[in-house]
Write a protein that holds these residues in place. Structure first.
Motif, PDB file in Angstrom:
ATOM      1  N   SER A  76       0.491  -1.108   0.147  1.00 49.86           N
ATOM      2  CA  SER A  76       0.256   0.419  -0.006  1.00 49.86           C
ATOM      3  C   SER A  76       1.200   0.934   0.343  1.00 49.86           C
ATOM      4  O   SER A  76       0.363   2.539  -0.934  1.00 49.86           O
ATOM      5  N   ILE A  77       2.137   1.213   0.964  1.00 44.96           N
ATOM      6  CA  ILE A  77       3.047   2.437   1.190  1.00 44.96           C
ATOM      7  C   ILE A  77       3.204   3.004  -0.499  1.00 44.96           C
ATOM      8  O   ILE A  77       3.729   3.847  -0.524  1.00 44.96           O
TER       9      ILE A  77
ATOM     10  N   GLU B 150      -7.762  -1.382  -3.800  1.00 46.44           N
ATOM     11  CA  GLU B 150      -7.707  -0.362  -4.265  1.00 46.44           C
ATOM     12  C   GLU B 150      -5.938  -0.108  -4.911  1.00 46.44           C
ATOM     13  O   GLU B 150      -5.782   0.158  -5.479  1.00 46.44           O
ATOM     14  N   LEU B 151      -5.700   0.376  -3.773  1.00 47.07           N
ATOM     15  CA  LEU B 151      -3.770   0.371  -3.517  1.00 47.07           C
ATOM     16  C   LEU B 151      -2.975  -0.743  -4.180  1.00 47.07           C
ATOM     17  O   LEU B 151      -2.258  -0.121  -5.209  1.00 47.07           O
ATOM     18  N   ALA B 152      -3.934  -2.171  -4.005  1.00 50.55           N
ATOM     19  CA  ALA B 152      -2.885  -2.795  -5.081  1.00 50.55           C
ATOM     20  C   ALA B 152      -3.026  -2.748  -6.810  1.00 50.55           C
ATOM     21  O   ALA B 152      -2.325  -3.476  -7.332  1.00 50.55           O
ATOM     22  N   ARG B 153      -4.449  -2.410  -7.235  1.00 53.92           N
ATOM     23  CA  ARG B 153      -4.735  -2.004  -8.439  1.00 53.92           C
ATOM     24  C   ARG B 153      -3.768  -0.953  -8.513  1.00 53.92           C
ATOM     25  O   ARG B 153      -3.273  -0.969  -9.907  1.00 53.92           O
ATOM     26  N   ARG B 154      -3.726  -0.122  -7.741  1.00 53.24           N
ATOM     27  CA  ARG B 154      -3.385   1.189  -7.887  1.00 53.24           C
ATOM     28  C   ARG B 154      -1.761   1.233  -8.556  1.00 53.24           C
ATOM     29  O   ARG B 154      -1.028   1.809  -9.451  1.00 53.24           O
TER      30      ARG B 154
ATOM     31  N   GLU C 189       0.370   2.126 -12.371  1.00 50.12           N
ATOM     32  CA  GLU C 189       1.638   2.783 -12.184  1.00 50.12           C
ATOM     33  C   GLU C 189       2.636   1.687 -12.861  1.00 50.12           C
ATOM     34  O   GLU C 189       3.426   2.313 -13.594  1.00 50.12           O
ATOM     35  N   PHE C 190       2.352   0.540 -12.853  1.00 44.61           N
ATOM     36  CA  PHE C 190       4.279   0.109 -13.165  1.00 44.61           C
ATOM     37  C   PHE C 190       3.674  -0.403 -15.057  1.00 44.61           C
ATOM     38  O   PHE C 190       4.427  -0.289 -15.016  1.00 44.61           O
ATOM     39  N   LEU C 191       2.512  -0.561 -14.542  1.00 42.53           N
ATOM     40  CA  LEU C 191       2.608  -1.243 -16.066  1.00 42.53           C
ATOM     41  C   LEU C 191       2.653  -0.084 -17.215  1.00 42.53           C
ATOM     42  O   LEU C 191       2.421  -0.247 -18.027  1.00 42.53           O
TER      43      LEU C 191
END
Lengths: 392, 250
Positions: free
Chosen positions: A181-182, B17-21, B25-27
């Motif tokens: 998350s971070i 949501e953060l894991a998808r975010r 970003e990396f993709l």
């Protein structure tokens, strides 16, 4: 079974009675105009017989424990015991004196014995009471040894449970997910990432602080739970909602560390995480009737696979409460209609106990009070819903 | 310069949501990758996989409703899969279902790039895996199925095995009977038999597997011909070996 008979100490015990026989002989020789030889022949066997009769005092002493029996009851019962034992003994003595008389061809032996009956009676009574005292000492000694052994056992069990609790206390997957998350926040929300770092540090520091502690105020445990939930809030967002109902007095109750946090962690990972819309975790603490009741309730998907249940965390809490409180602790877990409930109930130990507070307790109590208010103070730096807030 | 290759169509599946975010970003660093959708749970993933026909799934394991392995079991056509999870203990199962890669959280951009590289090599030559193998892998090793998943067009039904009354073979399908309804699934009776706990489910006939708890009585209607009568009154044929198996269990 009598401890002397059961442990092969009979020889030693009888040997201890031979000087008693000698003493009786001296007494009998002086008071009863006998030769010392006659006195010894009479009293040594009698002393050995009395040694066995006095063993009966063990049962009497056990039936009348000092700490739970009135003085009068003990006095009367032991006097009666002495009278019966002594009478029995003197009847034996009469028989032995008669036998000695026939062996030595001196009927005077039996006559002199009968003359000295009051003396033998007094000595016999005294000896019986003496043996009662020795038996009480023996019982006290055995009890203290047993208590020591049990305390040691409990200590080992407690250490063991604590060790297991500490090893399991920070779930590495919780850390991995939080770090992920971070990493996500760091991409476009530097402030959010920084905040999450602080939340995580706060939780880890609080966990560390519990190391080496046998018990903490419930307020501290709840602060730990709040810190944990603050981290999970970032991960789960709106899906995770929390309601706390903590009795004002309950925060000062002493509990083993990590009594609630593993249950709340389960509620998140086996409950909330499995629901698309998430749900509300309800944490309750009630302090009433000398007991502390802690409840964690969470919604759970009834169709979820049951493999990874509430297993380890719950077992750990159950074990530790059982070590501390034995049968007085109750741990109940049930699932009905998509709601999972864990209810703990155990005797409350509180700082506010009358006069029972040990010296460092007031300082700890103050710290506890401070920490429960500082949860709100922290709230400025770290927005957290105040304990007690309930989402509809 | 070589012709621009067709972009890889990626579907991101994670309930956080953060894991998808972070994956998004990396993709974003890879120009040959097109994100076609994001899903927050297994049901959405199954639907999106057939609606959007992605080349690659980035798939979390622990999710609400369906876990990553169950999603895989329900896909209608083979898709390259990279598991992305914080749990290291599922890697073996992941490779049993021919996952392209298994990436641990926290995700590093380098590790994700490596997984994409493997996926590029695999896309276009997807090895279809028999459903039985997928199902076997979607259970924890050494465990019997706790629930049966059935896909019915866009809808996914989850049938806990304790609610299953019996299973009936119907041509290329099996009919799963539960609470008065029948769900059809493309699978053989032998495959489902292997997935079910033999103490609770018995093959009573060439075409039937019965939940033993539903059995009310056994009826003898001719010499050596028996029928199993269920608690709800239904009547299933009972073969001679089926009768022996049932007797052995009861």
């Amino acid at each position: 079974m009598h401890p002397i008979l059961s442990r092969g100490r009979v020889g030693l015990y009888l040997a201890a009675w031979i000087p008693v026989g000698g003493l009786l002989a001296a007494l009998a020789a002086v008071a009863g105009r006998r030769t010392i030889l006659e006195a010894l022949a009479l009293t040594i066997p009698l002393a050995l017989i009395y040694a066995f009769i006095c063993l009966g005092s063990w049962s009497l002493c056990r039936a009348l424990p000092l700490e739970r029996t009135g003085f009068a009851t003990i006095a009367v019962s032991q006097a009666a015991g002495a009278f019966v034992s002594c009478t029995l003994w003197l009847i034996f003595g009469r028989g032995w004196a008669a036998a000695l008389g026939r062996i030595a061809g001196d009927p005077g032996i039996e006559r002199r014995y009968t003359d000295d009956l009051p003396l033998f009676f007094a000595a016999g009574t005294l000896l019986f009471l003496l043996s009662a005292v020795v038996h009480y000492l023996l019982i006290a000694f055995e009890a203290s040894r047993e208590a020591e052994r049990r305390a040691l056992e409990l200590q080992v069990l407690a250490r063991d449970a604590q060790l297991r609790a500490l090893t399991a206390q920070v779930n590495p997957h919780f850390l991995f997910n939080s770090l992920n998350s971070i990493s996500a926040l760091a991409g476009g929300d530097a402030a959010g990432a920084r905040r999450m770092c602080l939340l995580l540090a706060d939780f880890l520091r609080k966990t560390l602080a519990l190391r080496e502690r046998d018990e903490i105020p419930l307020g501290d445990e709840i602060a730990l739970v709040d810190a944990f939930l603050a981290v999970e809030q970032v991960r789960f967002g709106e899906r995770l909602r929390v309601a706390q109902r903590i009795d004002p007095g309950a925060e000062l109750c002493l509990v083993p560390p990590l009594v609630l946090q593993p249950l709340v962690e389960n509620a998140v990972s086996h409950g909330i995480a499995g629901l698309i819309e998430g749900g509300t975790i309800v944490i309750e603490a009630r302090h009433a009737g000398g007991r502390l009741d802690l409840t964690v309730v969470n919604p759970a998907d009834p169709d979820r696979p049951k493999k990874h249940g509430h297993g380890v965390g719950l077992k750990n809490v159950r074990d530790r409460l059982a070590t501390r409180h034995g049968g007085a602790a109750r741990v109940e877990a049930r699932e009905e209609n998509g709601t999972f409930t864990v209810a703990l109930s155990f005797p409350a130990k509180s700082f506010s106990g009358i006069g029972a507070a040990p010296a460092p307790a007031p300082a700890d109590a103050a710290a506890a009070a401070a920490s429960s208010t500082s949860a709100d103070a922290d709230g400025d730096a770290v927005p957290r819903r105040a304990p007690g807030a309930v989402e509809a | 310069m070589a012709a621009d290759p067709k972009p890889i169509r990626v579907l991101i599946v994670d309930d956080e949501e953060l894991a998808r975010r972070v994956l998004r970003e990396f993709l974003g660093e890879h120009p040959d990758v097109a994100i076609v959708g994001e899903c927050a749970n297994g049901f959405e993933a199954v639907k999106a996989a057939s609606d959007l026909s992605p080349d690659l799934l980035l798939l979390d394991v622990r999710m609400p409703k369906l876990d990553g392995f169950e999603v895989l079991e329900l896909l209608e056509r083979p898709v390259a899969v990279v598991f992305v999870t914080a749990y290291e203990d599922q890697a073996l199962r992941a490779f049993e279902v021919h996952a392209v890669d298994y990436v641990l959280k926290p995700v590093s951009p380098e590790r994700l790039a490596e997984a994409l590289g493997r996926a590029r090599a695999r896309i276009g030559q997807p090895a279809a895996l028999p459903l039985g193998a997928l199902q076997a892998a979607s259970r924890e090793p050494g465990q019997y199925a706790e629930r049966i998943l059935v896909r019915d067009a866009a809808k996914v039904h989850v049938i806990p095995v304790e609610k299953l009354d019996y299973v009936e073979a119907q041509d290329d399908y099996i009919g799963l009977r539960t609470g008065g309804k029948t769900y059809l699934k493309q699978q053989t009776l032998a495959e489902i038999e292997a997935a079910l706990d033999p103490v609770r489910f018995v093959r009573i006939h060439r075409s039937y597997i019965l939940n033993v708890e539903r059995l009310s009585k056994i009826e003898l209607y001719a010499k050596d011909s028996r029928a199993a009568i269920l608690a709800d009154g239904s009547r299933l044929p009972l073969s001679r070996t089926g009768y022996q198996r049932l007797k052995g269990l009861l």
